[in-house]
Design a protein around this motif. Structure first.
Motif, PDB file in Angstrom:
ATOM      1  N   GLY A  35      23.816  41.330  19.916  1.00  0.00           N
ATOM      2  CA  GLY A  35      24.051  39.852  19.844  1.00  0.00           C
ATOM      3  C   GLY A  35      24.112  39.337  18.211  1.00  0.00           C
ATOM      4  N   THR A  52      18.462  33.266  15.298  1.00  0.00           N
ATOM      5  CA  THR A  52      17.942  34.069  16.595  1.00  0.00           C
ATOM      6  C   THR A  52      19.257  34.313  17.341  1.00  0.00           C
ATOM      7  N   ASN A  53      18.966  35.444  18.166  1.00  0.00           N
ATOM      8  CA  ASN A  53      20.352  36.127  18.777  1.00  0.00           C
ATOM      9  C   ASN A  53      20.347  35.817  20.401  1.00  0.00           C
ATOM     10  N   SER A  54      19.710  35.210  21.004  1.00  0.00           N
ATOM     11  CA  SER A  54      19.783  34.657  22.211  1.00  0.00           C
ATOM     12  C   SER A  54      20.420  33.251  22.354  1.00  0.00           C
ATOM     13  N   GLY A  57      20.707  33.063  28.739  1.00  0.00           N
ATOM     14  CA  GLY A  57      20.198  34.233  29.475  1.00  0.00           C
ATOM     15  C   GLY A  57      21.749  34.812  30.480  1.00  0.00           C
ATOM     16  N   ASP A  60      23.941  35.857  27.715  1.00  0.00           N
ATOM     17  CA  ASP A  60      23.715  37.396  27.064  1.00  0.00           C
ATOM     18  C   ASP A  60      24.100  38.456  28.009  1.00  0.00           C
ATOM     19  N   ASP A  61      23.643  38.115  29.215  1.00  0.00           N
ATOM     20  CA  ASP A  61      24.096  39.339  30.034  1.00  0.00           C
ATOM     21  C   ASP A  61      25.372  39.561  30.163  1.00  0.00           C
ATOM     22  N   VAL A  68      20.719  42.422  25.045  1.00  0.00           N
ATOM     23  CA  VAL A  68      20.878  41.684  23.882  1.00  0.00           C
ATOM     24  C   VAL A  68      19.577  41.951  23.134  1.00  0.00           C
ATOM     25  N   ALA A  70      16.137  41.414  21.160  1.00  0.00           N
ATOM     26  CA  ALA A  70      15.501  40.338  20.718  1.00  0.00           C
ATOM     27  C   ALA A  70      15.165  40.358  19.160  1.00  0.00           C
ATOM     28  N   ARG A 100      13.565  37.004  25.363  1.00  0.00           N
ATOM     29  CA  ARG A 100      14.514  36.714  24.501  1.00  0.00           C
ATOM     30  C   ARG A 100      14.061  35.579  23.276  1.00  0.00           C
ATOM     31  N   HIS A 102      15.369  32.293  21.409  1.00  0.00           N
ATOM     32  CA  HIS A 102      16.314  31.194  21.353  1.00  0.00           C
ATOM     33  C   HIS A 102      15.935  30.436  20.184  1.00  0.00           C
TER      34      HIS A 102
END
Length: 119
Positions: A35, A52-54, A57, A60-61, A68, A70, A100, A102
């Motif tokens: 991510g 942050t990396n998400s 959902g 991300d998938d 991904v 966290a 995750r 956000h």
């Protein structure tokens, strides 16, 4: 630097995570990050930037089928220009109990998005 909004000027750059580069955090140089920075929150004084990396959902998938993970990072912004990664601030993995990460909300309304969320 956006002193002149018509002529913004890059004064610093940091690279973390990513689909291809997967650049690690300096606190864990042997652990490539899945991510990339997705959500950015800036303190009202402009001296701290939280990443942050998400993002979402399902996305991300799709982009990270192996997960991904966290993670969250803090950058310090120098008023004279430049960004540095705060090596002592790196919550990741199990720090988030399998969830995750956000968006960041800073206590006391000290974040850019708090201006429109709470006023």
């Amino acid at each position: 630097d956006v002193t002149d909004p018509a002529l913004p000027r890059e004064t610093g750059s940091v690279h973390l995570g990513g689909i291809v580069g997967r650049r690690p955090h300096p606190a864990a140089p042997a652990s490539p990050l899945s991510g990339g920075p997705q959500m950015v929150e800036i303190s009202r004084d402009g001296r701290r930037v939280y990443l942050t990396n998400s993002l979402y959902g399902a996305w991300d998938d799709q982009f990270y089928p192996d997960g991904v993970g966290a993670w969250m990072a803090k950058l310090d912004a120098d008023p004279a220009g430049g960004l540095t990664v705060d090596e002592s601030f790196f919550p990741h993995g199990e720090d988030f109990r399998g969830l995750r990460v956000h968006q960041v909300r800073l206590q006391g309304g000290d974040a850019s998005s708090d201006s429109y969320c709470y006023r």
